[in-house]
Motif scaffolding. Structure first.
Motif, mmCIF file in Angstrom:
data_model
loop_
_atom_site.group_PDB
_atom_site.id
_atom_site.type_symbol
_atom_site.label_atom_id
_atom_site.label_comp_id
_atom_site.label_asym_id
_atom_site.label_seq_id
_atom_site.Cartn_x
_atom_site.Cartn_y
_atom_site.Cartn_z
ATOM 1 N N THR B 168 17.282 -2.976 39.549
ATOM 2 C CA THR B 168 16.352 -3.980 39.053
ATOM 3 C C THR B 168 17.048 -5.209 38.499
ATOM 4 O OG1 THR B 168 16.328 -2.953 36.883
ATOM 5 C CG2 THR B 168 14.663 -2.230 38.432
ATOM 6 N N ALA B 169 18.362 -5.171 38.460
ATOM 7 C CA ALA B 169 19.091 -6.284 37.840
ATOM 8 C C ALA B 169 18.791 -7.603 38.531
ATOM 9 C CB ALA B 169 20.585 -6.016 37.852
ATOM 10 N N VAL B 170 18.514 -7.560 39.833
ATOM 11 C CA VAL B 170 18.345 -8.804 40.579
ATOM 12 C C VAL B 170 16.883 -9.091 40.897
ATOM 13 C CG1 VAL B 170 20.623 -8.805 41.617
ATOM 14 C CG2 VAL B 170 18.802 -7.493 42.681
ATOM 15 N N LEU B 171 15.973 -8.258 40.397
ATOM 16 C CA LEU B 171 14.573 -8.405 40.798
ATOM 17 C C LEU B 171 13.728 -9.090 39.727
ATOM 18 C CD1 LEU B 171 13.919 -4.908 42.402
ATOM 19 C CD2 LEU B 171 14.714 -6.986 43.486
ATOM 20 N N THR B 172 12.671 -9.738 40.166
ATOM 21 C CA THR B 172 11.703 -10.297 39.212
ATOM 22 C C THR B 172 10.811 -9.154 38.746
ATOM 23 O OG1 THR B 172 10.063 -10.725 40.911
ATOM 24 C CG2 THR B 172 11.652 -12.473 40.482
ATOM 25 N N PRO B 173 10.101 -9.352 37.644
ATOM 26 C CA PRO B 173 9.267 -8.260 37.123
ATOM 27 C C PRO B 173 8.310 -7.682 38.170
ATOM 28 C CG PRO B 173 9.415 -10.002 35.511
ATOM 29 C CD PRO B 173 10.128 -10.492 36.723
ATOM 30 N N SER B 174 7.688 -8.538 38.994
ATOM 31 C CA SER B 174 6.715 -7.994 39.945
ATOM 32 C C SER B 174 7.423 -7.208 41.048
ATOM 33 C CB SER B 174 5.867 -9.112 40.532
ATOM 34 O OG SER B 174 6.653 -9.932 41.354
ATOM 35 N N GLU B 175 8.599 -7.694 41.449
ATOM 36 C CA GLU B 175 9.356 -6.955 42.467
ATOM 37 C C GLU B 175 9.790 -5.600 41.929
ATOM 38 O OE1 GLU B 175 11.314 -10.768 44.827
ATOM 39 O OE2 GLU B 175 12.330 -9.880 43.115
ATOM 40 N N THR B 176 10.155 -5.588 40.650
ATOM 41 C CA THR B 176 10.546 -4.330 40.037
ATOM 42 C C THR B 176 9.395 -3.332 40.098
ATOM 43 O OG1 THR B 176 11.942 -5.561 38.536
ATOM 44 C CG2 THR B 176 11.406 -3.306 37.902
ATOM 45 N N GLU B 177 8.204 -3.823 39.783
ATOM 46 C CA GLU B 177 7.039 -2.950 39.786
ATOM 47 C C GLU B 177 6.809 -2.369 41.179
ATOM 48 O OE1 GLU B 177 4.855 -0.545 38.544
ATOM 49 O OE2 GLU B 177 5.883 -1.741 37.019
ATOM 50 N N LYS B 178 6.978 -3.236 42.191
ATOM 51 C CA LYS B 178 6.815 -2.790 43.575
ATOM 52 C C LYS B 178 7.827 -1.702 43.908
ATOM 53 C CE LYS B 178 5.423 -6.827 45.848
ATOM 54 N NZ LYS B 178 5.975 -7.973 46.562
ATOM 55 N N LEU B 179 9.059 -1.949 43.502
ATOM 56 C CA LEU B 179 10.119 -0.969 43.776
ATOM 57 C C LEU B 179 9.768 0.370 43.135
ATOM 58 C CD1 LEU B 179 13.068 -0.281 44.723
ATOM 59 C CD2 LEU B 179 13.785 -0.965 42.439
ATOM 60 N N PHE B 180 9.271 0.310 41.902
ATOM 61 C CA PHE B 180 8.979 1.550 41.206
ATOM 62 C C PHE B 180 7.876 2.336 41.909
ATOM 63 C CE2 PHE B 180 10.661 0.193 36.775
ATOM 64 C CZ PHE B 180 11.931 0.287 37.289
ATOM 65 N N SER B 181 6.880 1.616 42.446
ATOM 66 C CA SER B 181 5.817 2.368 43.111
ATOM 67 C C SER B 181 6.347 3.011 44.386
ATOM 68 C CB SER B 181 4.602 1.471 43.366
ATOM 69 O OG SER B 181 4.926 0.497 44.323
ATOM 70 N N VAL B 182 7.282 2.339 45.052
ATOM 71 C CA VAL B 182 7.908 2.938 46.229
ATOM 72 C C VAL B 182 8.679 4.192 45.822
ATOM 73 C CG1 VAL B 182 9.733 2.624 47.920
ATOM 74 C CG2 VAL B 182 8.058 0.832 47.577
ATOM 75 N N LEU B 183 9.406 4.080 44.720
ATOM 76 C CA LEU B 183 10.198 5.223 44.261
ATOM 77 C C LEU B 183 9.292 6.413 43.943
ATOM 78 C CD1 LEU B 183 12.931 3.656 41.929
ATOM 79 C CD2 LEU B 183 13.088 4.279 44.325
ATOM 80 N N ARG B 184 8.146 6.108 43.326
ATOM 81 C CA ARG B 184 7.229 7.202 42.981
ATOM 82 C C ARG B 184 6.714 7.876 44.237
ATOM 83 N NH1 ARG B 184 5.030 3.205 39.340
ATOM 84 N NH2 ARG B 184 6.164 3.404 37.372
ATOM 85 N N ARG B 185 6.448 7.062 45.280
ATOM 86 C CA ARG B 185 5.962 7.654 46.519
ATOM 87 C C ARG B 185 7.049 8.532 47.169
ATOM 88 N NH1 ARG B 185 2.452 3.231 49.524
ATOM 89 N NH2 ARG B 185 2.447 2.479 47.381
ATOM 90 N N MET B 186 8.272 8.093 47.075
ATOM 91 C CA MET B 186 9.364 8.893 47.648
ATOM 92 C C MET B 186 9.510 10.207 46.899
ATOM 93 S SD MET B 186 12.341 6.346 48.897
ATOM 94 C CE MET B 186 12.687 5.328 47.558
ATOM 95 N N LYS B 187 9.310 10.117 45.615
ATOM 96 C CA LYS B 187 9.396 11.319 44.793
ATOM 97 C C LYS B 187 8.331 12.330 45.220
ATOM 98 C CE LYS B 187 7.533 11.730 40.504
ATOM 99 N NZ LYS B 187 7.348 11.294 39.113
#
Lengths: 403, 517
Positions: B168-187
């Motif tokens: 998340t170091a290089v992401l904007t807050p909204s991109e971070t949120e998107k990434l997290f939802s992807v991670l949750r789906r992978m989980k």
């Protein structure tokens, strides 16, 4: 780790590479000595085999040392050649520390040779000797400096690549020398007979001392310049990071130009010594390729003038000693001695790897620091991979900057 | 929930020379969970992950995947055990398309067909909710798109264990949120994920469990739902940390630095600063907020004399003489010679502020070495100053003759900030001064800035963490695409307001407002 062997799927590598922490000074020196020794050993075996049994293993070393130290004349020549090589290395050090790859040492030396010979040729005998000496010195320094500063100006103002530029300057200098020799001796064979008028004086009646004296002065000067002067500090900052230099307000262009003037000037002085004091003439090969050999001396010496004294001595010792081995063993081609010198260099350079890394053997999990030769290839491969990665990242950053 | 162990580390150690990077670390990762690895800088997080992904080889210890002991000698071995790592710095070929990058290095024996690769990439993307165009070239991509390619690349090779190093170091807050939802789906799909970060709120938002490393040792794992920010910080640092920034009322403010209608171009002639005007006052911290790369760097460099202005004026009111001095079109050296006490902590510490290969003394000397008329250096006074900086800022270093690149990020920054404030500046500019720093060092830097403010310095602080900007700064300028889009009072504003201003000029990215919760 007792249960390791019971698992079939486990294949531990035999050893792996780990970075060393600080190495005590004596250990570093010891490793380097072992490397030199190993190199000499390999070289001894190599020569013995190549000599076809005519001479024994130990004769190689006898010849090697006798070539370097055997007679008084050889000892003086060893010192003189060391001094010349050291002089050129000292010239390259400031440029290289600034990351300005001055590959034009040969050309800068030749220009010093050429201009000082011109002075002797045209002015010798017509003006009082001290006046000729002064003009010679000034012109040799100016010519060497000019040859180095032209690429520096282009680098500073147009960001041209200095390594190609300095290399090309070598050819120009080489052909200028050829031209003048054929101009002065239209019917000659391209070599020059030594001049007598206007040559530099001997010091205390010894023809080698002047060169040694000048180079000692240069060494002290360069050591102080790099270590204690503001100029030396500025050029290291520019070399390490141009951005930082700009940030603290260093005039980067000015430093590049100033440093290369110095670098070229010292090469010019070496040229002056070669032509004015040693040979009393000029020849297109008088640079003796020192512009490149000196790079190795400087690099092995980690750009520290005091260590470079040792590395230049070592390189000169090898070159002169191997010349003798060649004669004694009746090798007609120079190739063999070059190969052997190459092997020794290789060992010396390779040992730097063992100074920054150690090999750990698995299973024991003790800190074994045994450098093992036959595993060398793989270790180097890993090392290169890492360096390559670093280089790639650096490149990437540079590209980014250019954009 | 049924818990099967996907990955287990037993007594893993790694030494770099005398430095112990990891010491007997035990760690287990269960199937279908997101594990956060938390720790201060230099605590060995990345080293540990590099051993799992085959970049380093552990000096001691064992690694088990699905209960079997394995030896991972190279990233290829790691893939063989279905472990994939997404590095902080992307490793992609710029001129290739997404699909070409993804398939690069995969040798599964089948015939190479970009069509089937595209299809498979699409399939993976749909499954986890990625947005990815397989035919897009990398050089056309934004940072978050590149990261997506890296993640898909790992999934394409069938990884079951994913390691993300500070994603998340290089992401904007909204991109971070998107990434997290992807991670949750992978989980949910049964993948095991390790995520390295040092942002506490992200840890709490996304992970199931947290493992905390301190000085190369695993100090414990906690279940995320049962922990709090303060407990985690305490575990990381080893002692209780006060996470408050003290903010004093500005006193005796005087206009000190005037920036008027400044325009700047970058090397390609693109406008990076557009009609920027503001005033920095003494005794006040002026914050500059904005999406990274909106012209913050150019603005500070323009003031410092490192960037040519196209238009506009920069002037400085000299408190000693009461005279206005023009700073534009002056080199840094000229600015100093005019007696302008301007200090600048640049964003790129080792590439611009310091020289990595030089020791502390030589680095501290950078600002003052010109003093005196002799051609020789005086290392005595800088040496004393260095010792003062080392002791007052608690710089951890073997001695003052250590090259600064060997120091950790926080200590590097302390040396740089220490040097810059040593000259008692009237204007102090700091660009991202806490980036990459651990909590302790960050608060030390905030306090230093506050001290400067109390001394009457005009402080300009470029930051990325909105929480910090709001609690540290007296006024905050918001910059978007090189224009000042607003100025707010630090005591009265909210994250939402700043977030809205940050994206004001960028109409296409207006969605970002929503994510600044």
């Amino acid at each position: 780790m007792s249960n390791v062997k019971t698992e079939k799927s486990v294949r531990e590598p035999l050893f792996h590479i780990a970075k060393r922490g600080g190495l005590p000074l004596w250990k570093g020196i010891l490793i380097r000595f072992i490397a030199i020794f190993a190199g000499l050993l390999v070289c001894g075996i190599f020569v013995t085999v190549a000599a076809d049994g005519k001479k024994g293993f130990f004769d190689v070393f006898a010849s090697l040392f006798s070539g370097a130290f055997g007679t008084e004349r050889r000892r003086w020549l060893l010192l003189q050649d060391t001094a010349l090589l050291l002089g050129v290395s000292l010239a390259l050090v400031p440029a290289f520390k600034m990351k300005f790859w001055n590959l034009g040492g040969n050309g800068q030396i030749l220009m010093g040779c050429l201009t000082s010979t011109m002075c002797m040729f045209y002015l010798g005998g017509k003006l009082p000797d001290p006046v000729v000496w002064l003009i010679m010195t000034v012109s040799a320094i100016a010519a060497g400096a000019l040859w180095a500063v032209i690429p520096a100006l282009f680098k500073a103002f147009f960001r041209t690549n200095e390594s190609l530029f300095t290399l090309m300057m070598n050819y120009i200098a080489f052909h200028l020398v050829c031209f003048f020799i054929s101009y002065w001796y239209p019917k000659g064979t391209g070599t020059m007979t030594p001049l007598e008028a206007g040559v530099l004086p001997d010091l205390f009646g010894n023809k080698y001392l002047l060169t040694l004296f000048v180079v000692v002065l240069l060494t002290v000067f360069m050591f102080a310049y790099l270590r204690f002067s503001k100029h030396g500090y500025e050029l290291s900052v520019v070399g390490e990071s141009e951005n930082t230099a700009r940030y603290i307000g260093v005039n980067v262009k000015g430093v590049i130009i100033r440093t290369l003037l110095l670098s070229g000037a010292i090469c010019g002085i070496v040229g002056l010594l070669i032509s004015g004091s040693i040979n009393h003439a000029v020849g297109s090969n008088y640079d003796n390729n020192m512009g490149f050999t000196a790079i190795m001396a400087a690099w092995l010496g980690k750009f520290d003038p005091l260590i470079i004294v040792l590395t230049s001595f070592f390189i000169t010792f090898l070159t002169r000693g191997m010349g003798q081995v060649r004669t004694d063993f009746g090798f007609t081609s120079e190739a063999l001695s070059s190969v052997i010198i190459g092997i020794i260099y290789f060992c010396v350079i390779a040992c730097e790897f063992f100074i920054s890394y150690q090999i750990k053997f698995n299973g024991e999990h003790k800190k074994t620091k045994k450098p093992k030769k036959n595993r060398f290839e793989e270790t180097v491969k890993r090392d290169f991979a890492e360096e390559f990665k670093m280089a790639k990242e650096e490149n990437f950053e540079e590209n980014k900057e250019e954009k | 929930m049924e818990k099967t162990v996907a990955l287990e580390l037993k007594n893993i150690s790694k030494f770099f020379g005398k430095v112990i990077a990891n010491n007997k670390i035990n760690l287990s990762l269960y199937k279908g969970e997101i594990l956060s690895i938390l720790g201060e800088n230099g605590c060995g997080k990345t080293t540990l992950m590099n051993m799992i992904s085959g970049i380093y080889f552990p000096d001691e210890g064992q690694i088990f995947v699905d209960g079997k002991e394995v030896v991972i000698k190279s990233p290829l071995d790691a893939f063989h055990y279905k472990i994939g790592m997404i590095h902080q710095h992307f490793k992609l070929v710029d001129v290739f398309t997404a699909a070409q990058n993804i398939v690069l290095g995969v040798n599964d024996g089948s015939k190479y067909s970009i069509k089937s690769v595209n299809a498979k990439v699409k399939e993976i993307a749909d499954k986890y909710g990625f947005h990815i165009d397989p035919k897009k070239k990398i050089y056309d991509m934004s940072v978050s798109e590149k990261q997506t390619v890296e993640i898909v690349k790992v999934l394409y090779r069938g990884a079951d264990i994913l390691i993300l190093d500070e994603p998340t170091a290089v992401l904007t807050p909204s991109e971070t949120e998107k990434l997290f939802s992807v991670l949750r789906r992978m989980k949910e799909d049964g993948k095991s994920i390790i995520i390295i970060t040092h942002k506490l709120h992200e840890v709490l938002a996304v992970s199931d469990r947290v493992a905390v490393l301190r000085k190369g040792e695993n100090v414990g794992s906690v279940v995320t739902s049962e922990t709090s920010e303060s407990q985690l910080t305490e575990m990381m640092v080893g002692k209780k940390v006060e996470l408050n920034i003290e903010r004093s009322q500005p006193e005796n403010t005087v206009d000190r630095l005037f920036v008027e209608h400044v325009d700047c171009m970058d090397r390609e002639g693109v406008k990076v600063l557009d009609d920027v005007s503001f005033i920095a006052r003494s005794g006040e911290i002026l914050g500059i907020a904005g999406i990274a790369g909106s012209g913050q760097r150019e603005l500070l460099e323009a003031i410092a004399g490192l960037q040519k202005l196209k238009n506009g004026k920069i002037s400085y009111l000299d408190p000693a003489t009461g005279k206005m001095e023009n700073l534009q079109d002056k080199t840094p050296l000229q600015i100093r010679e005019m007696g302008v006490r301007l200090s600048f902590v640049p964003e790129d510490r080792l590439g611009m502020g310091l020289v990595g290969n030089m020791d502390l003394v030589d680095n501290v000397m950078l600002r003052s070495y010109r003093k005196g008329k002799t051609p020789f250096l005086n290392r005595k006074d800088p040496g004393k100053l260095t010792n003062e900086i080392v002791s007052s800022l608690e710089v951890v270093t073997p001695n003052v003759h250590t090259p600064v690149r060997r120091l950790s990020g926080g200590n590097v920054q302390k040396v740089l900030v220490g040097r810059e404030i040593a000259s008692e500046p009237k204007v102090l500019m700091a660009a991202y001064p806490v980036r990459g720093l651990d909590i302790n060092s960050s608060y030390l830097i905030y306090n230093l800035l506050n001290d400067q403010k109390k001394r009457g310095t005009a402080v300009i602080f470029v930051g990325e963490d909105l929480d910090v900007l709001i609690s540290l700064c007296d006024r905050i300028l918001v910059i978007g695409s090189g224009r000042i889009t607003g100025e707010v009072n630090g005591r009265e504003t909210s994250k939402e307001e700043i977030g809205r201003l940050m994206t004001k000029t960028v109409a296409t990215e207006s969605k970002k407002e929503e994510s600044h919760e």
